[in-house]
Design a protein around this motif. Sequence first.
Motif, PDB file in Angstrom:
ATOM      1  N   GLU A  81       0.854  -1.190   0.000  1.00 17.17           N
ATOM      2  CA  GLU A  81       0.000   0.000   0.000  1.00 17.17           C
ATOM      3  C   GLU A  81       0.886   1.235   0.000  1.00 17.17           C
ATOM      4  O   GLU A  81       2.050   1.148   0.386  1.00 17.17           O
ATOM      5  CB  GLU A  81      -0.867   0.039   1.276  1.00 17.17           C
ATOM      6  CG  GLU A  81      -1.830  -1.118   1.441  1.00 17.17           C
ATOM      7  CD  GLU A  81      -2.998  -1.055   0.472  1.00 17.17           C
ATOM      8  OE1 GLU A  81      -3.179  -0.004  -0.186  1.00 17.17           O
ATOM      9  OE2 GLU A  81      -3.714  -2.077   0.368  1.00 17.17           O
ATOM     10  N   GLU A  82       0.275   2.381  -0.346  1.00 18.47           N
ATOM     11  CA  GLU A  82       1.090   3.601  -0.451  1.00 18.47           C
ATOM     12  C   GLU A  82       1.774   3.944   0.886  1.00 18.47           C
ATOM     13  O   GLU A  82       2.932   4.355   0.901  1.00 18.47           O
ATOM     14  CB  GLU A  82       0.226   4.765  -0.917  1.00 18.47           C
ATOM     15  CG  GLU A  82       1.062   6.005  -1.186  1.00 18.47           C
ATOM     16  CD  GLU A  82       0.257   7.158  -1.745  1.00 18.47           C
ATOM     17  OE1 GLU A  82      -0.639   6.919  -2.571  1.00 18.47           O
ATOM     18  OE2 GLU A  82       0.545   8.296  -1.333  1.00 18.47           O
ATOM     19  N   HIS A  83       1.077   3.739   1.996  1.00 20.39           N
ATOM     20  CA  HIS A  83       1.692   4.151   3.274  1.00 20.39           C
ATOM     21  C   HIS A  83       2.870   3.244   3.656  1.00 20.39           C
ATOM     22  O   HIS A  83       3.668   3.596   4.526  1.00 20.39           O
ATOM     23  CB  HIS A  83       0.655   4.221   4.403  1.00 20.39           C
ATOM     24  CG  HIS A  83       0.197   2.884   4.903  1.00 20.39           C
ATOM     25  ND1 HIS A  83      -0.740   2.119   4.232  1.00 20.39           N
ATOM     26  CD2 HIS A  83       0.550   2.171   5.996  1.00 20.39           C
ATOM     27  CE1 HIS A  83      -0.933   0.995   4.905  1.00 20.39           C
ATOM     28  NE2 HIS A  83      -0.170   0.992   5.975  1.00 20.39           N
ATOM     29  N   ASN A  84       2.986   2.089   3.010  1.00 17.77           N
ATOM     30  CA  ASN A  84       4.139   1.210   3.266  1.00 17.77           C
ATOM     31  C   ASN A  84       5.238   1.385   2.205  1.00 17.77           C
ATOM     32  O   ASN A  84       6.333   0.824   2.354  1.00 17.77           O
ATOM     33  CB  ASN A  84       3.697  -0.250   3.287  1.00 17.77           C
ATOM     34  CG  ASN A  84       2.928  -0.590   4.549  1.00 17.77           C
ATOM     35  OD1 ASN A  84       3.162   0.013   5.589  1.00 17.77           O
ATOM     36  ND2 ASN A  84       2.000  -1.525   4.449  1.00 17.77           N
ATOM     37  N   ALA A  85       4.922   2.117   1.126  1.00 15.76           N
ATOM     38  CA  ALA A  85       5.922   2.319   0.063  1.00 15.76           C
ATOM     39  C   ALA A  85       7.073   3.162   0.606  1.00 15.76           C
ATOM     40  O   ALA A  85       6.894   3.968   1.516  1.00 15.76           O
ATOM     41  CB  ALA A  85       5.280   2.998  -1.139  1.00 15.76           C
ATOM     42  N   HIS A  86       8.253   2.963   0.024  1.00 20.51           N
ATOM     43  CA  HIS A  86       9.424   3.757   0.418  1.00 20.51           C
ATOM     44  C   HIS A  86       9.427   5.012  -0.466  1.00 20.51           C
ATOM     45  O   HIS A  86       8.853   4.988  -1.528  1.00 20.51           O
ATOM     46  CB  HIS A  86      10.721   2.983   0.190  1.00 20.51           C
ATOM     47  CG  HIS A  86      10.758   1.675   0.914  1.00 20.51           C
ATOM     48  ND1 HIS A  86      11.934   1.092   1.324  1.00 20.51           N
ATOM     49  CD2 HIS A  86       9.778   0.813   1.291  1.00 20.51           C
ATOM     50  CE1 HIS A  86      11.670  -0.068   1.919  1.00 20.51           C
ATOM     51  NE2 HIS A  86      10.371  -0.255   1.894  1.00 20.51           N
ATOM     52  N   PRO A  87      10.129   6.071  -0.127  1.00 18.79           N
ATOM     53  CA  PRO A  87      10.951   6.281   1.057  1.00 18.79           C
ATOM     54  C   PRO A  87      10.123   6.400   2.340  1.00 18.79           C
ATOM     55  O   PRO A  87       8.987   6.847   2.307  1.00 18.79           O
ATOM     56  CB  PRO A  87      11.664   7.600   0.765  1.00 18.79           C
ATOM     57  CG  PRO A  87      11.561   7.792  -0.719  1.00 18.79           C
ATOM     58  CD  PRO A  87      10.301   7.136  -1.132  1.00 18.79           C
ATOM     59  N   HIS A  88      10.780   6.004   3.462  1.00 16.34           N
ATOM     60  CA  HIS A  88      10.200   6.222   4.782  1.00 16.34           C
ATOM     61  C   HIS A  88      10.954   7.364   5.451  1.00 16.34           C
ATOM     62  O   HIS A  88      12.142   7.562   5.202  1.00 16.34           O
ATOM     63  CB  HIS A  88      10.289   4.946   5.606  1.00 16.34           C
ATOM     64  CG  HIS A  88       9.330   3.914   5.116  1.00 16.34           C
ATOM     65  ND1 HIS A  88       7.990   3.980   5.361  1.00 16.34           N
ATOM     66  CD2 HIS A  88       9.509   2.819   4.341  1.00 16.34           C
ATOM     67  CE1 HIS A  88       7.369   2.961   4.784  1.00 16.34           C
ATOM     68  NE2 HIS A  88       8.282   2.244   4.137  1.00 16.34           N
ATOM     69  N   ARG A  89      10.202   8.116   6.291  1.00 18.43           N
ATOM     70  CA  ARG A  89      10.799   9.316   6.883  1.00 18.43           C
ATOM     71  C   ARG A  89      10.855   9.238   8.407  1.00 18.43           C
ATOM     72  O   ARG A  89      10.118   8.461   9.014  1.00 18.43           O
ATOM     73  CB  ARG A  89       9.967  10.542   6.477  1.00 18.43           C
ATOM     74  CG  ARG A  89      10.249  10.988   5.056  1.00 18.43           C
ATOM     75  CD  ARG A  89       9.104  11.791   4.501  1.00 18.43           C
ATOM     76  NE  ARG A  89       7.965  10.920   4.201  1.00 18.43           N
ATOM     77  CZ  ARG A  89       6.797  11.336   3.748  1.00 18.43           C
ATOM     78  NH1 ARG A  89       6.596  12.617   3.535  1.00 18.43           N
ATOM     79  NH2 ARG A  89       5.826  10.480   3.501  1.00 18.43           N
ATOM     80  N   ASP A  90      11.694  10.083   8.988  1.00 20.51           N
ATOM     81  CA  ASP A  90      11.743  10.179  10.450  1.00 20.51           C
ATOM     82  C   ASP A  90      10.574  11.063  10.907  1.00 20.51           C
ATOM     83  O   ASP A  90       9.800  11.551  10.071  1.00 20.51           O
ATOM     84  CB  ASP A  90      13.090  10.767  10.901  1.00 20.51           C
ATOM     85  CG  ASP A  90      13.219  12.239  10.560  1.00 20.51           C
ATOM     86  OD1 ASP A  90      12.647  12.667   9.518  1.00 20.51           O
ATOM     87  OD2 ASP A  90      13.856  12.976  11.321  1.00 20.51           O
ATOM     88  N   GLY A  91      10.462  11.281  12.212  1.00 22.22           N
ATOM     89  CA  GLY A  91       9.339  12.052  12.753  1.00 22.22           C
ATOM     90  C   GLY A  91       9.279  13.479  12.233  1.00 22.22           C
ATOM     91  O   GLY A  91       8.197  14.047  12.092  1.00 22.22           O
ATOM     92  N   SER A  92      10.437  14.079  11.932  1.00 25.33           N
ATOM     93  CA  SER A  92      10.447  15.477  11.464  1.00 25.33           C
ATOM     94  C   SER A  92      10.058  15.568   9.992  1.00 25.33           C
ATOM     95  O   SER A  92       9.785  16.644   9.485  1.00 25.33           O
ATOM     96  CB  SER A  92      11.849  16.075  11.648  1.00 25.33           C
ATOM     97  OG  SER A  92      12.734  15.547  10.658  1.00 25.33           O
ATOM     98  N   GLY A  93      10.078  14.445   9.304  1.00 24.89           N
ATOM     99  CA  GLY A  93       9.773  14.455   7.870  1.00 24.89           C
ATOM    100  C   GLY A  93      10.902  15.035   7.039  1.00 24.89           C
ATOM    101  O   GLY A  93      10.735  15.325   5.857  1.00 24.89           O
ATOM    102  N   ARG A  94      12.083  15.206   7.634  1.00 23.73           N
ATOM    103  CA  ARG A  94      13.200  15.836   6.912  1.00 23.73           C
ATOM    104  C   ARG A  94      14.259  14.838   6.464  1.00 23.73           C
ATOM    105  O   ARG A  94      15.169  15.170   5.714  1.00 23.73           O
ATOM    106  CB  ARG A  94      13.851  16.923   7.792  1.00 23.73           C
ATOM    107  CG  ARG A  94      12.885  18.067   8.069  1.00 23.73           C
ATOM    108  CD  ARG A  94      13.507  19.158   8.914  1.00 23.73           C
ATOM    109  NE  ARG A  94      14.636  19.826   8.283  1.00 23.73           N
ATOM    110  CZ  ARG A  94      14.540  20.677   7.269  1.00 23.73           C
ATOM    111  NH1 ARG A  94      13.361  20.960   6.751  1.00 23.73           N
ATOM    112  NH2 ARG A  94      15.614  21.245   6.777  1.00 23.73           N
TER     113      ARG A  94
END
Length: 385
Positions: A81-94
Motif C-alpha cells: 500500500e502507499e503508506h508502506n511504500a518507500h521512502p520512509h521518513r523520520d518524525g520530522s519528515g526531513r
Amino acid sequence: MCGIVGYIGTRPAADILMDGLRKLEYRGYDSAGLATVLEGELHCVRAKGKLQNLQDKLDGQENPARLGIGHTRWATHGKPEEHNAHPHRDGSGRLAVVQNGIIENYRELRETLKAQGHQFTSDTDTEVVPHLIAQYLSQLTEGDLQGRSRLLEATRRAAQDLLGAFALAIVSADFPDELVVVRQQAPLVIGFGQGEFFCASDTPAIVPYTRAVLPMENGELASLSPLGVEVYNFAGDRQRKHPITLNWNPIMVEKQGFKHFMLKEIYEQPGVVRTALETYIDNAWAPGQADRTPVQLGLPDDLLNGLDHVQVVACGTSWHAALVGKYLIEALANLPVLVQYASEFRYSPTPLIPHTLTIGVTQSGETADTLAALEMEQTRRAAHA
Ligand code: GLU
C-alpha cells in the motif's frame, strides 16, 4: 528484491531517478517512490502499483532538485500500500530512507524507539531506520565524528544496530549536499560521473550515465557529495577504493521487443543454458577418453567422492528448478537429495548429516533467504567440525 537508485549532481534528480527505476523494473515490485531535497525541504512522492502511477503523480510538478533517492518495493513486511511504500521518513519528515532487504530485528528496535517517543506510520521493517538515524543525529557530539560527516556517522551507528540483509540509501533536508548509502548482504553499486554520483541496486540504472562503477562490499557505507565519494567500513575506518570500468552493453537487460520480461526470459533459456554450460565444457574432450569428463565444475574429486547426501536450498521458481535437479542428481549420481525452502531452512534446519554437499539455487544470485541459509549452514557445519 527491489530497486534502489540515488543521485547527487547538477542535473534534475527526479528524471534520473525515474529513469533508473525503469531500468530496475525487471527485478519486480509492487509500489514505488521518490524523495528529493530542494531548497532546504524534503519532497516525498509514493504510489502503489506500476511506476506509471508514480510518474502520473510527478507529472506537472516542477522539481529541479539535484539530490534524491528512489525505490521500487517488493513487500516483505506490510501490505503493498502507499503508506508502506518507500521512502520512509523520520518524525520530522526531513530525513528519508529507502531499503532493499529485511531488517530482522525491527520489532525490538521499533519498541525501543516508541518508548523514546518516536511515532510510526507504516507496517514495514524499514521505518525503524530513519527514526534510528534521527535518534543518533540528535545525540552526536563533534568528538564522535573523527573526520566523518554527521549524516554518515549517525547512519553508521544505526547500521550497527540492524540485523539482517539490507541495502540503504539516505537523504536529509538538513544535509542538502550528501547522499549516504549502506550495503550489508544486499547489492549496491556506486556510479562515478563528471561532478555527479549515482547509486543503484544494479548497474543498468547507472550505465546510461557512466561506466565507472564501484560495487560496494558487505559491511561498507559511503558518503556521496559534490566533492567525491568516501567509503568506510562499519567500524568507521576509511577504505581506499577505486571504481572499475564496465564494458557490457545496457541493451542486454532491456525487453528487446518482448511484451514482458518473463516472455523474454523464456525465449532466452536455450541461449543462457548454452552459455552457462560452455564455461564448464572441456572442449578437448573426445568420446572414449576414460581419464577425462566432458564437464569440469572445478570441484575437488575428494569432495565429490566422499559424498553421501546432497541438500539444495532455494525459494520460489528456483525451488522448483531444484526439484528437477533432485531427479537428475539422484538418477545420475545415485545420491539422495533433499530440496528445502531456504526461508524455512533458516529457522528450522534439518539435522546435520555428515558428508553432505549443500547447494544454493537463486535466480538473481541475491535471494536474501537463500544466501542467509547458506551462510548459516556453513557456520553450523564449521562449529560442528
Ligand atoms: N522489507 C522492506 C519492506 O517490506 C523492503 C522490501 C524490498 O526489498 O523491497 O518494505
